[in-house]
Scaffold this motif. Structure first.
Motif, short mmCIF file in Angstrom:
data_model
loop_
_atom_site.label_atom_id
_atom_site.label_comp_id
_atom_site.label_asym_id
_atom_site.label_seq_id
_atom_site.Cartn_x
_atom_site.Cartn_y
_atom_site.Cartn_z
N GLN A 181 -9.36 8.32 -4.20
CA GLN A 181 -10.77 8.25 -4.57
C GLN A 181 -11.59 7.57 -3.47
O GLN A 181 -12.80 7.45 -3.60
N GLU A 205 -2.06 -2.31 -18.93
CA GLU A 205 -0.81 -1.57 -18.72
C GLU A 205 0.23 -2.41 -17.99
O GLU A 205 1.42 -2.37 -18.28
N LEU A 206 -0.24 -3.18 -17.00
CA LEU A 206 0.68 -4.07 -16.28
C LEU A 206 1.35 -5.05 -17.24
O LEU A 206 2.49 -5.45 -17.03
N GLU A 240 -7.40 -8.26 -2.19
CA GLU A 240 -7.06 -8.74 -3.53
C GLU A 240 -6.97 -10.26 -3.53
O GLU A 240 -7.37 -10.92 -4.47
N LYS A 289 3.10 2.16 -12.86
CA LYS A 289 1.67 1.92 -13.09
C LYS A 289 0.98 1.51 -11.79
O LYS A 289 -0.12 1.96 -11.48
N ILE A 290 1.66 0.61 -11.06
CA ILE A 290 1.07 0.12 -9.81
C ILE A 290 0.94 1.26 -8.82
O ILE A 290 -0.10 1.44 -8.18
N LYS A 327 2.61 -0.69 -3.71
CA LYS A 327 1.56 -0.55 -2.70
C LYS A 327 2.04 0.27 -1.51
O LYS A 327 1.36 1.17 -1.04
N GLY A 342 -11.74 -13.33 -10.59
CA GLY A 342 -11.81 -12.25 -9.61
C GLY A 342 -11.05 -11.04 -10.09
O GLY A 342 -9.93 -11.15 -10.58
N LEU A 343 -11.69 -9.87 -9.96
CA LEU A 343 -11.04 -8.60 -10.26
C LEU A 343 -11.35 -7.70 -9.08
O LEU A 343 -11.66 -8.18 -8.00
N TYR A 344 -11.29 -6.39 -9.30
CA TYR A 344 -11.63 -5.46 -8.22
C TYR A 344 -13.13 -5.17 -8.28
O TYR A 344 -13.58 -4.46 -9.19
N LYS A 395 -14.28 -1.34 -8.36
CA LYS A 395 -13.68 -0.36 -9.27
C LYS A 395 -14.40 -0.32 -10.61
O LYS A 395 -15.02 -1.30 -11.03
N TYR A 438 -5.78 -0.82 -16.42
CA TYR A 438 -4.67 -1.11 -15.49
C TYR A 438 -4.02 -2.45 -15.80
O TYR A 438 -2.79 -2.55 -15.90
N PHE A 439 -4.84 -3.48 -15.98
CA PHE A 439 -4.26 -4.81 -16.24
C PHE A 439 -3.52 -4.83 -17.59
O PHE A 439 -2.46 -5.43 -17.71
N LYS A 461 0.68 4.44 -9.38
CA LYS A 461 -0.37 5.36 -9.80
C LYS A 461 -1.75 4.80 -9.46
O LYS A 461 -2.61 5.48 -8.91
N PHE A 462 -1.92 3.53 -9.77
CA PHE A 462 -3.22 2.87 -9.53
C PHE A 462 -3.55 2.84 -8.04
O PHE A 462 -4.66 3.19 -7.63
N GLU A 463 -2.56 2.45 -7.23
CA GLU A 463 -2.80 2.33 -5.79
C GLU A 463 -3.05 3.71 -5.17
O GLU A 463 -3.88 3.86 -4.28
N ALA A 496 -8.47 -11.44 -7.29
CA ALA A 496 -7.83 -10.57 -8.28
C ALA A 496 -6.35 -10.91 -8.33
O ALA A 496 -5.66 -10.70 -9.31
N ARG A 507 -4.28 6.30 -6.63
CA ARG A 507 -5.61 6.74 -7.02
C ARG A 507 -6.68 6.06 -6.17
O ARG A 507 -7.71 6.66 -5.83
N ASN A 508 -6.42 4.80 -5.83
CA ASN A 508 -7.34 4.09 -4.94
C ASN A 508 -7.55 4.85 -3.65
O ASN A 508 -8.66 4.96 -3.15
#
Lengths: 408, 296
Positions: A17, B97-98, A206, A6-7, A228, B81-83, B86, B94-95, A9-11, A211, A13-14
């Motif tokens: 994009q 899913e984590l 982050e 998941k991480i 990452k 705090g988040l992104y 985004k 995402y969170f 994929k997310f990173e 976050a 995509r960051n």
């Protein structure tokens, strides 16, 4: 493992994009395509200019009329791009014609051994005098031989004798491999500096946006760090594939315009494989360090100073390798040592493989050390990350962090 | 479900932050973790969530050491705090899913929560385009979307307007009603008093007071009376030292012993024009100031 996916994929995509990432990639692709098409474009333009139109005029003024015809004939044969014209004008008049633009250049011959070359603007790459020297030298020798009783044919034969030679390299051809070794080392250098900074900034962002408070309670720091770093490695590789893919496709399209360069693009497959292995491992080792450092920074502004030691270490490795490459001696002691140290081996060992002959066991040892170090540094950096991201306030010293890791 | 922190100790370097903290929180009830800044609340929460291990002590769930792979935590950190750059839906999914949800479940749950909190219109917007209160609601979704068994809310009400605070109260009540363990940490005593059945007050890394809130209040000596009267000045003058005026216009009468209450009540109602008499119960605020105030 699921979390890591998941991480990742997310990173990833960051990156994909990210407008800056897309912009830089597009810019590089377009710029390189233009470079690869340049010879074709140039020919297109210059072809239009000179094709059947007028050629520039080259004047020959001769003080000794007996050789005049012979000199003109010889010059006309060599300087095909000029219209070679014989003139009786005196040097002052010749100069006048050149400054007025009637003629582009002129040779005023005092004898076969001496002349004055007139040109309006002397170009940096003007090789006319050198060519003229050779022509006159040859004329002088022919004349001398004829005067001494040889026939013109005999003289011609003596002067045009060719020596046959052949070079066979039993190991590597340094000249040929220099090109792609240089390109790989440079690409590694650029990608590590660029993406290393990105990983560090990503972590620090982050942290400063808090976050992290949520991430650290949601995900395992090892998954986080590896996700990452591997995402940034994939993004970097993707960018390289786009860039080098463009070069290769454009090269195929313009093959005839890059005559003599083919060997640079025909990299042996096993060398390509080594390149990939050392590239990825080298990338990981530095990206982990950058990530760990990013996690200890308190403010984004601190990043640049915090990553300095790693950047310096990396630049030193780069310089050692480049110096050894250009000196031609890639198997010197420093390079041998460097090809086992994990921070320098990706560049040093690859250079040695490409430009010299290295026994397979040496390569294997180097790769094993590198893989071990990548895992070790990866886990260590995840630990630094876990401790570092929760430390707000002043940026801690290395010693304090290591102590915290041992206690945690 | 019963969550216990058992004699937890934690030091950072030379500094001992937790000195044997023990707490017990039960499912279907809200637990208030109180303390001044630096008392050790956040460190306790982080140990509870396994961000770092304790030097000593254990975290137990239903009497057994907690299995972090099975138990889902929902956490609303004090430092929000988040992104910022985004899309809201992307980061919420995402969170979720984590925390172990599948993609489709995560999307479904996040959409349900966006609707519950009236945020559906912001689904595809970037977080930094939202007001602070709305960002807070988005952050709340990260704590609840994956249906956690244990919910930890650190200062959940700060920054919310009264309407949103009401919405959050309803949401929290629903979560408690589902039998979850809800752990509150706040400085806003009125909210804790409203929700929490039991509390613990931390001071200097130690629990200085813990238990059921109404028990704590009842256990205060019941020798004080609060009196509302139109004849304040007369009462003050005639009762002397044992009587003083409070800030809200009432009188507080302190008796030598709880047994004297009835006598005093009788005397007051017979001699003065009294609107209201009741036995004084301290507010949580009073208790907090008393226990957390002076020992740091």
């Amino acid at each position: 493992m699921k979390q890591f996916g998941k991480i990742l994929k997310f990173e990833l995509r960051n990156y994909l994009q990210n407008k800056v990432f897309i912009g830089i990639t597009l810019f590089l692709v377009i710029a390189l395509a233009i470079v690869m098409f340049f010879p074709r474009i140039m020919e297109h333009f210059s072809g239009n200019e000179s094709g059947d139109g007028e050629r520039p005029v080259m004047l020959i003024a001769n003080d000794s009329p007996e050789h005049a015809e012979m000199v003109q004939a010889a010059f006309a044969a060599v300087f095909a791009q000029y219209e070679v014209r014989l003139t009786d004008a005196d040097p002052a008049a010749v100069q006048e014609q050149i400054t007025s633009g009637e003629a582009e250049c002129a040779f005023v011959l005092h004898s076969l051994q001496s002349y004055t070359y007139y040109v309006n603007n002397l170009s940096m790459y003007d090789s006319n005098p050198t060519t003229a020297d050779a022509v006159l030298q040859s004329l002088y020798r022919t004349n001398a031989m004829i005067e001494n009783g040889l026939t013109p044919e005999q003289a011609e034969q003596i002067l045009s004798v060719q020596i046959a030679h052949e070079t066979r390299s039993l190991g590597k051809d340094q000249f040929q491999n220099f090109f792609y070794t240089y390109v790989m080392i440079f690409a590694l250098y650029m990608v590590i500096l660029l993406y290393g900074q990105m990983v560090a900034t990503n972590v620090a962002t982050e942290k400063s946006s808090r976050a992290m408070e949520l991430l650290i309670t949601s995900a395992n720091p090892v998954s986080m760090m590896f996700g990452k770093v591997i995402a940034s490695c994939l993004a970097g590789l993707l960018q390289l594939v786009a860039v080098f893919g463009t070069v290769l496709v454009c090269f195929r399209l313009n093959r005839s315009y890059w005559a003599g360069m083919e060997s640079f693009f025909d990299m042996p497959p096993e060398l390509f494989l080594y390149m990939l292995v050392f590239f990825v491992l080298g990338f990981f080792i530095y990206a982990f360090l950058y990530g760990a450092i990013g996690s200890t920074a308190t403010k984004l502004e601190d990043i640049n100073t915090s990553v300095m030691p790693i950047t310096v270490l990396f630049i030193v490795a780069f310089i050692v390798v480049i110096f050894s490459m250009t000196s031609g001696d890639v198997d010197n002691t420093v390079m041998r040592v460097c090809s086992y140290i994990p921070f320098t081996s990706p560049m040093a060992m690859f250079t040695r493989i490409a430009m010299s002959t290295v026994p397979f066991y040496e390569i294997l040892i180097s790769i094993v050390i590198l893989i071990g170090s990548v895992i070790g540094i990866g886990v260590l950096s995840a630990k630094i990350y876990r401790v570092g991201v929760l430390l707000y306030g002043t940026t801690p010293r290395i010693g304090a962090i290591l102590k915290a890791i041992r206690k945690a | 479900m019963k969550l216990e922190l058992n004699n937890i100790e934690k030091s950072f370097g030379e500094k001992q932050v937790l000195k044997g903290v023990s707490l017990t929180a039960e499912g279907g009830k809200a637990f208030g973790l109180l303390g001044r800044n630096g008392a050790g609340k956040t460190t306790s929460i982080r140990i509870l969530m396994n961000v770092f291990p304790a030097n000593r002590g254990r975290v137990l769930l239903d009497g057994r050491p907690i299995d972090y792979r099975r138990v889902r935590f929902g956490y609303l950190p004090e430092e929000r705090g988040l992104y910022p750059k985004k899309k809201i839906i992307d980061q919420l999914v995402y969170f979720a899913e984590l925390k172990g949800m599948g993609h489709a479940d995560a999307v479904r749950s996040v959409d349900k929560w966006l609707e519950r909190l009236g945020m559906t219109e912001y689904r595809a917007k970037r977080l930094d385009t939202l007001s602070k209160g709305n960002q807070q609601k988005i952050q709340l979704i990260t704590a609840l979307a994956h249906d956690p068994q244990i919910v930890i809310l650190d200062e959940p009400f700060s920054g919310l307007d009264p309407v949103n605070a009401m919405l959050l109260k309803d949401v929290v009540r629903e979560e408690i009603a589902k039998g979850k363990i809800v752990l509150f940490s706040s400085h806003q005593m009125n909210y804790i008093e409203e929700f929490c059945d039991s509390i613990a007050i931390l001071n200097g890394g130690q629990v200085v007071l813990a238990g059921e809130l109404h028990e704590i209040k009842r256990n205060y000596p019941r020798n004080r009376l609060v009196v509302q009267s139109a004849e304040r000045e007369r009462i003050l003058g005639e009762l002397g030292d044992c009587c003083r005026a409070t800030e809200n216009g009432a009188l507080l009468i302190t008796l030598p012993s709880p047994a004297d209450k009835a006598g005093m009540m009788k005397r007051l109602t017979e001699h003065y024009d009294v609107d209201e008499i009741k036995v004084f119960e301290p507010s949580l605020n009073d208790i907090f100031v008393e226990y957390a105030g002076n020992r740091s």
